[in-house]
Design a protein around this motif. Structure first.
Motif, PDB file in Angstrom:
ATOM      1  N   LEU A 184      -2.890   2.777  -0.127  1.00 22.16           N
ATOM      2  CA  LEU A 184      -3.641   1.346   0.053  1.00 22.16           C
ATOM      3  C   LEU A 184      -3.690   0.913   1.643  1.00 22.16           C
ATOM      4  O   LEU A 184      -4.648  -0.034   1.856  1.00 22.16           O
ATOM      5  CB  LEU A 184      -2.725   0.259  -0.823  1.00 22.16           C
ATOM      6  N   ALA A 185      -2.645   1.068   2.469  1.00 26.87           N
ATOM      7  CA  ALA A 185      -2.864   0.764   3.634  1.00 26.87           C
ATOM      8  C   ALA A 185      -3.957   1.403   4.636  1.00 26.87           C
ATOM      9  O   ALA A 185      -4.382   0.774   5.357  1.00 26.87           O
ATOM     10  CB  ALA A 185      -1.358   0.962   4.587  1.00 26.87           C
ATOM     11  N   GLN A 201      -7.665  -5.953  -1.062  1.00 26.05           N
ATOM     12  CA  GLN A 201      -7.001  -7.500  -1.217  1.00 26.05           C
ATOM     13  C   GLN A 201      -6.662  -7.497  -2.800  1.00 26.05           C
ATOM     14  O   GLN A 201      -7.285  -7.191  -3.553  1.00 26.05           O
ATOM     15  CB  GLN A 201      -7.977  -8.368  -0.687  1.00 26.05           C
ATOM     16  N   GLU A 202      -5.352  -8.061  -2.829  1.00 26.01           N
ATOM     17  CA  GLU A 202      -4.636  -8.512  -4.028  1.00 26.01           C
ATOM     18  C   GLU A 202      -4.915  -7.197  -5.091  1.00 26.01           C
ATOM     19  O   GLU A 202      -5.767  -7.465  -6.157  1.00 26.01           O
ATOM     20  CB  GLU A 202      -5.538  -9.698  -4.623  1.00 26.01           C
ATOM     21  N   ASN A 207      -6.734  -7.028  -8.970  1.00 25.68           N
ATOM     22  CA  ASN A 207      -7.770  -6.176  -9.291  1.00 25.68           C
ATOM     23  C   ASN A 207      -7.373  -5.174 -10.021  1.00 25.68           C
ATOM     24  O   ASN A 207      -8.494  -4.698 -11.010  1.00 25.68           O
ATOM     25  CB  ASN A 207      -8.588  -5.761  -7.757  1.00 25.68           C
ATOM     26  N   ALA A 208      -6.325  -4.337 -10.405  1.00 24.65           N
ATOM     27  CA  ALA A 208      -6.087  -3.738 -11.145  1.00 24.65           C
ATOM     28  C   ALA A 208      -6.127  -4.006 -12.619  1.00 24.65           C
ATOM     29  O   ALA A 208      -6.255  -3.434 -13.360  1.00 24.65           O
ATOM     30  CB  ALA A 208      -4.776  -2.826 -10.770  1.00 24.65           C
ATOM     31  N   LYS A 209      -5.658  -5.319 -12.831  1.00 22.74           N
ATOM     32  CA  LYS A 209      -5.772  -5.946 -14.218  1.00 22.74           C
ATOM     33  C   LYS A 209      -7.189  -5.870 -14.659  1.00 22.74           C
ATOM     34  O   LYS A 209      -7.325  -5.863 -15.992  1.00 22.74           O
ATOM     35  CB  LYS A 209      -5.280  -7.272 -14.101  1.00 22.74           C
ATOM     36  N   ARG A 220     -14.750   0.211  -9.959  1.00 24.82           N
ATOM     37  CA  ARG A 220     -15.377  -0.070  -8.677  1.00 24.82           C
ATOM     38  C   ARG A 220     -14.740   0.333  -7.268  1.00 24.82           C
ATOM     39  O   ARG A 220     -15.119   1.228  -6.443  1.00 24.82           O
ATOM     40  CB  ARG A 220     -16.059  -1.404  -8.636  1.00 24.82           C
ATOM     41  N   ILE A 221     -13.596  -0.114  -7.193  1.00 27.90           N
ATOM     42  CA  ILE A 221     -12.698  -0.033  -5.835  1.00 27.90           C
ATOM     43  C   ILE A 221     -12.202   1.275  -6.039  1.00 27.90           C
ATOM     44  O   ILE A 221     -12.434   2.118  -4.747  1.00 27.90           O
ATOM     45  CB  ILE A 221     -11.402  -1.021  -5.979  1.00 27.90           C
ATOM     46  N   SER A 222     -12.004   2.142  -7.068  1.00 32.04           N
ATOM     47  CA  SER A 222     -11.566   3.461  -6.997  1.00 32.04           C
ATOM     48  C   SER A 222     -12.734   4.465  -6.687  1.00 32.04           C
ATOM     49  O   SER A 222     -12.406   5.275  -5.786  1.00 32.04           O
ATOM     50  CB  SER A 222     -10.877   4.048  -8.460  1.00 32.04           C
ATOM     51  N   LYS A 223     -13.943   3.928  -6.845  1.00 34.92           N
ATOM     52  CA  LYS A 223     -15.011   4.812  -6.396  1.00 34.92           C
ATOM     53  C   LYS A 223     -15.324   4.540  -4.986  1.00 34.92           C
ATOM     54  O   LYS A 223     -15.860   5.550  -4.516  1.00 34.92           O
ATOM     55  CB  LYS A 223     -16.284   4.295  -7.112  1.00 34.92           C
ATOM     56  N   LEU A 224     -14.847   3.784  -4.350  1.00 38.32           N
ATOM     57  CA  LEU A 224     -15.067   3.735  -3.076  1.00 38.32           C
ATOM     58  C   LEU A 224     -14.131   4.549  -2.175  1.00 38.32           C
ATOM     59  O   LEU A 224     -14.633   4.997  -1.141  1.00 38.32           O
ATOM     60  CB  LEU A 224     -14.676   2.140  -2.463  1.00 38.32           C
TER      61      LEU A 224
END
Length: 89
Positions: A63-64, A69-70, A74-76, A83-87
């Motif tokens: 994650l670093a 952020q948060e 966001n995982a909840k 969307r984040i994991s596709k980035l």
């Protein structure tokens, strides 16, 4: 052949899969065995030498690299985490 399966490609693939798994893991209830094992602090003594990294330490390093952020919040949210994991891919 080496170009297709170099260490960096494999390590990036593992990192992406680990982060994709982080979302469902965070959404699990505390009683689920998988969640208890993933976040458990091992008991007893460690072997001599450099200790193996814990799941939490590896995730924090991942994650670093691309700060999220948060991430727990966001995982909840399943669609947001997807969307984040596709980035990362």
């Amino acid at each position: 052949m080496y170009d297709l399966h170099s260490d960096t490609v494999v390590s990036n693939f593992i990192k992406i899969k680990r982060l994709q798994w982080l979302g469902p893991l965070e959404r699990m209830t505390q009683e689920r065995g998988v969640k208890m094992v993933a976040w458990k602090i091992p008991e007893g003594k460690r072997k001599r030498g450099r200790p193996n990294k814990k799941w939490e330490e590896v995730i924090e390093e991942d994650l670093a690299e691309k700060p999220i952020q948060e991430w727990r919040k966001n995982a909840k949210n399943r669609s947001e985490w997807r969307r984040i994991s596709k980035l990362w891919a």
